[in-house]
Design a protein around this motif. Structure first.
Motif, mmCIF file in Angstrom:
data_model
loop_
_atom_site.group_PDB
_atom_site.id
_atom_site.type_symbol
_atom_site.label_atom_id
_atom_site.label_comp_id
_atom_site.label_asym_id
_atom_site.label_seq_id
_atom_site.Cartn_x
_atom_site.Cartn_y
_atom_site.Cartn_z
ATOM 1 N N LEU A 153 0.843 -1.180 0.000
ATOM 2 C CA LEU A 153 0.000 0.000 0.000
ATOM 3 C C LEU A 153 0.887 1.241 0.000
ATOM 4 N N VAL A 154 0.671 2.132 -0.960
ATOM 5 C CA VAL A 154 1.530 3.317 -1.097
ATOM 6 C C VAL A 154 0.703 4.606 -1.105
ATOM 7 N N TYR A 155 -0.529 4.554 -0.609
ATOM 8 C CA TYR A 155 -1.380 5.744 -0.554
ATOM 9 C C TYR A 155 -1.606 6.144 0.903
ATOM 10 N N PRO A 156 -1.867 7.426 1.169
ATOM 11 C CA PRO A 156 -2.119 7.866 2.549
ATOM 12 C C PRO A 156 -3.405 7.292 3.136
ATOM 13 N N ALA A 157 -3.652 7.644 4.393
ATOM 14 C CA ALA A 157 -4.705 6.979 5.162
ATOM 15 C C ALA A 157 -6.109 7.277 4.650
ATOM 16 N N GLY A 158 -6.344 8.442 4.055
ATOM 17 C CA GLY A 158 -7.673 8.751 3.533
ATOM 18 C C GLY A 158 -8.138 7.720 2.522
ATOM 19 N N PHE A 159 -7.211 7.223 1.721
ATOM 20 C CA PHE A 159 -7.524 6.161 0.759
ATOM 21 C C PHE A 159 -8.060 4.932 1.484
ATOM 22 N N VAL A 160 -7.427 4.573 2.592
ATOM 23 C CA VAL A 160 -7.824 3.371 3.321
ATOM 24 C C VAL A 160 -9.261 3.494 3.816
ATOM 25 N N TYR A 161 -9.608 4.645 4.392
ATOM 26 C CA TYR A 161 -10.949 4.807 4.961
ATOM 27 C C TYR A 161 -12.025 4.810 3.869
ATOM 28 N N ILE A 162 -11.766 5.506 2.771
ATOM 29 C CA ILE A 162 -12.768 5.585 1.700
ATOM 30 C C ILE A 162 -12.975 4.228 1.041
ATOM 31 N N PHE A 163 -11.880 3.541 0.746
ATOM 32 C CA PHE A 163 -12.031 2.248 0.082
ATOM 33 C C PHE A 163 -12.432 1.150 1.061
ATOM 34 N N ALA A 187 -19.397 -1.943 1.414
ATOM 35 C CA ALA A 187 -20.603 -1.695 0.608
ATOM 36 C C ALA A 187 -20.747 -2.694 -0.532
ATOM 37 N N THR A 188 -19.648 -3.267 -0.972
ATOM 38 C CA THR A 188 -19.679 -4.186 -2.115
ATOM 39 C C THR A 188 -19.434 -5.635 -1.701
ATOM 40 N N ARG A 194 -17.323 -7.056 0.666
ATOM 41 C CA ARG A 194 -15.875 -7.320 0.718
ATOM 42 C C ARG A 194 -15.234 -7.257 -0.666
ATOM 43 N N GLY A 195 -15.740 -6.356 -1.478
ATOM 44 C CA GLY A 195 -15.159 -6.130 -2.798
ATOM 45 C C GLY A 195 -15.591 -7.094 -3.865
ATOM 46 N N SER A 196 -16.520 -8.009 -3.559
ATOM 47 C CA SER A 196 -16.908 -9.038 -4.530
ATOM 48 C C SER A 196 -17.915 -8.531 -5.563
ATOM 49 N N ASP A 197 -18.731 -7.543 -5.210
ATOM 50 C CA ASP A 197 -19.756 -7.037 -6.126
ATOM 51 C C ASP A 197 -19.175 -5.886 -6.947
ATOM 52 N N ILE A 198 -18.427 -6.239 -7.979
ATOM 53 C CA ILE A 198 -17.765 -5.222 -8.804
ATOM 54 C C ILE A 198 -18.785 -4.404 -9.583
ATOM 55 N N ARG A 199 -19.893 -5.024 -9.990
ATOM 56 C CA ARG A 199 -20.921 -4.285 -10.724
ATOM 57 C C ARG A 199 -21.461 -3.120 -9.884
ATOM 58 N N LEU A 200 -21.709 -3.361 -8.602
ATOM 59 C CA LEU A 200 -22.172 -2.298 -7.721
ATOM 60 C C LEU A 200 -21.104 -1.209 -7.594
ATOM 61 N N ALA A 201 -19.858 -1.631 -7.483
ATOM 62 C CA ALA A 201 -18.773 -0.650 -7.399
ATOM 63 C C ALA A 201 -18.736 0.231 -8.643
ATOM 64 N N GLN A 202 -18.974 -0.384 -9.813
ATOM 65 C CA GLN A 202 -18.978 0.405 -11.043
ATOM 66 C C GLN A 202 -20.153 1.375 -11.084
ATOM 67 N N TYR A 203 -21.291 0.995 -10.544
ATOM 68 C CA TYR A 203 -22.417 1.923 -10.446
ATOM 69 C C TYR A 203 -22.061 3.099 -9.535
ATOM 70 N N LEU A 204 -21.393 2.803 -8.434
ATOM 71 C CA LEU A 204 -20.992 3.867 -7.516
ATOM 72 C C LEU A 204 -20.003 4.812 -8.181
ATOM 73 N N PHE A 205 -19.077 4.269 -8.951
ATOM 74 C CA PHE A 205 -18.104 5.119 -9.638
ATOM 75 C C PHE A 205 -18.749 5.876 -10.799
ATOM 76 N N ALA A 206 -19.791 5.317 -11.397
ATOM 77 C CA ALA A 206 -20.542 6.070 -12.410
ATOM 78 C C ALA A 206 -21.190 7.296 -11.777
ATOM 79 N N GLY A 207 -21.735 7.127 -10.559
ATOM 80 C CA GLY A 207 -22.273 8.270 -9.838
ATOM 81 C C GLY A 207 -21.196 9.286 -9.505
#
Length: 402
Positions: free
Chosen positions: A37-47, A53-54, A56-69
Motif C-alpha cells: 500500500l503506497v497511498y495515505p490513510a484517507g484512501f484506506v478509509y474511503i475504500f 458496501a460491495t 468485501r469487494g466481490s460485487d464489482i458491478r455495484l462498485a462500477q455503479y458507484l463510480f458512475a455516480g
C-alpha cells in the motif's frame, strides 16, 4: 463482458484495506497483489467503506455503479467551476463528457483511486470560489490523503492563500491541512510512524518503464537515472518560480509583499476576493477573480504534470478536466478555436495509444509545450488598470471568507 484486467487494481485495493479491516495497523504490512500500500490513510478509509458496501469487494458491478455516480458528480463540480469563470465555449463540454474513452475507463471500468481524489479536489476548488477557504483547505487535505498527486496544486494554493490572507493569515489554513493528515494517519502513526510516512508519502518511488506514457522515447537507463529525475524536479521548480513571479503576481511590487497583511499593502496590490470583481493587470484578457483563482490552481497542476517523472494511463484524470480551461483562458480568435480542439484530440489520441510509442510520447510533450507557450504569452503583463467591470457594481467583501 468485462475485460480480463478490469479487476486487477480493484482487487489489490480490496486486499490492502482488508488487512486494516482485520486489525492490522502497521502500514508496512498492508499489501495487495500489485505490491504494498503506497497511498495515505484517507484512501484506506474511503475504500474500506467501498469494501463493506460491495460485499468485501466481490460485487464489482455495484462498485462500477458507484463510480458512475462519482463520474457524474465530478462533471457537475467541474461544470460549476467553468460556469463561474465564463471562459470556455459551451461546445467544448461535449468533448469533456463524451469524447474520452480513457477517462470513462479510469472512472467506471478500472475503479482507480485517482478519480476519487480529483472529485474531492474539485469540490475544494468550488469552496475556494465561494470564499469558504477553511473548508476548502480541509477538503484539499482530504484529497491529498487519497492520492499525493493533489500536491501538484499545492504551490498555486499557497500563492492564493498568501495573496488573500498574508503570511500570518494563511498559517491557520495550512494548520488545517496538516492537522487533518495527522488525524487520519493517527492509528498508523501510533504503531509504526516511520513505516506510515515512508510508505504513504514516498517521493522517491521508482516507476516501471513499461507503463510510462510520456517518456517512451527515452532509453530505459535514462528514464531510471536519478540525474534525470533531479533535472525534472529543477525544471518543475523553475517553472513554478517563473509563473509565480511573472504570471500569477499581478502587482508591480516585489512578490515579498504577499507576506504582508493585505490591509497593510499599497492600493496597487489589492486583496483577491471573489465577490469583489478585481480585474487583474497581468492578463491580456480580463479575468474575474474566480477565473484568476482557477488559472493559478490549474496552471500549477499542469506544470507538475509536464515535469512528471512518469505518467501512467490512469494519471490522465489528473488534468483532463482542466485542459479546456488552460486552452481557452487566453484570448481566442474565431480561427484559433479549431487548433485548440485539435490539441485536445491529439492529447486524447496519445493517452489512448497502448502501449505508448516514441511517436505518442513525443506528441504528448509537444502538445504540453504548446499549451505552456500559450499560457506564458497569452497572459503577458499589460498596463490594465484595476477597475471593476462596468456591468457589475462592486460589493462589500464577502463575510464567507473563513
Amino acid at each position: 463482458r468485462r475485460p480480463a484486467d478490469t479487476e486487477i487494481d480493484w482487487k489489490a485495493y480490496m486486499q490492502e484495506v482488508e488487512g486494516f479491516s482485520n486489525g492490522t495497523l502497521d502500514y508496512t504490512q498492508l499489501k495487495g497483489d500489485t505490491g504494498p500500500l503506497v497511498y495515505p490513510a484517507g484512501f484506506v478509509y474511503i475504500f474500506l467503506g467501498l469494501y463493506h458496501a460491495t460485499g468485501r469487494g466481490s460485487d464489482i458491478r455495484l462498485a462500477q455503479y458507484l463510480f458512475a455516480g462519482l463520474y457524474l458528480l465530478n462533471l457537475l463540480l467541474v461544470f460549476r467551476i467553468y460556469c463561474r469563470t465564463n471562459k470556455v465555449p459551451p461546445y467544448v463540454f461535449f468533448f469533456m463528457c463524451c469524447a474520452s474513452y480513457r477517462i470513462h475507463s479510469i472512472f467506471v471500468l478500472r475503479l482507480f483511486n485517482d478519480p476519487v481524489a480529483m472529485a474531492i479536489l474539485f469540490l475544494a476548488i468550488n469552496l475556494f470560489l465561494e470564499e469558504h477557504w477553511s473548508w476548502g483547505c480541509l477538503l484539499f487535505s482530504l484529497a491529498v490523503s487519497v492520492k499525493m498527486n493533489i500536491l501538484l496544486f499545492a504551490p498555486g494554493l499557497l500563492f492564493l492563500l498568501l495573496q488573500r490572507f498574508g503570511l500570518l493569515g494563511c498559517i491557520p489554513k495550512l494548520c488545517i491541512c496538516a492537522l487533518l493528515q495527522v488525524v487520519l494517519g493517527l492509528p498508523f502513526l501510533l504503531v509504526n510512524p516511520v513505516g506510515y510516512l515512508t510508505r504513504s508519502f514516498d517521493l522517491g518511488r521508482q516507476f516501471q518503464f513499461q507503463w510510462t506514457v510520456n517518456w517512451r522515447f527515452l532509453p530505459e537507463e535514462v528514464f531510471q537515472n536519478r540525474g534525470f529525475h533531479a533535472a525534472l524536479l529543477l525544471a518543475h521548480l523553475a517553472g513554478l518560480g517563473l509563473f509565480a513571479l511573472h504570471r500569477w503576481h499581478s502587482s508591480k511590487e516585489s512578490i515579498l509583499t504577499l507576506l504582508k497583511d493585505p490591509a497593510k499593502r499599497k492600493p496597487t496590490s489589492p486583496r483577491l476576493t471573489v465577490n469583489n470583481i478585481l480585474w487583474q493587470a497581468s492578463c491580456v484578457c480580463l479575468l474575474n477573480a474566480s477565473a484568476w483563482i482557477v488559472f493559478i490552481l490549474f496552471s500549477s497542476n499542469f506544470l507538475g504534470v509536464c515535469c512528471s517523472r512518469s505518467l501512467h494511463y490512469q494519471f490522465y484524470v489528473w488534468y483532463f478536466h482542466t485542459l479546456p480551461y488552460l486552452l481557452w483562458c487566453t484570448p481566442t480568435t474565431k480561427l484559433a478555436h479549431m487548433p485548440k480542439v485539435l490539441l485536445l484530440g491529439v492529447i486524447e489520441l496519445c493517452w489512448n495509444t497502448y502501449p505508448s510509442t516514441v511517436c505518442s510520447s513525443l506528441s504528448l510533450h509537444i502538445c504540453h509545450g504548446l499549451i505552456l507557450l500559450q499560457l506564458w504569452y497569452g497572459t503577458a503583463p499589460t498596463p490594465v488598470s484595476h477597475t471593476p467591470t462596468p456591468s457589475r457594481k462592486p460589493t462589500a467583501t464577502s463575510k464567507k471568507a473563513q
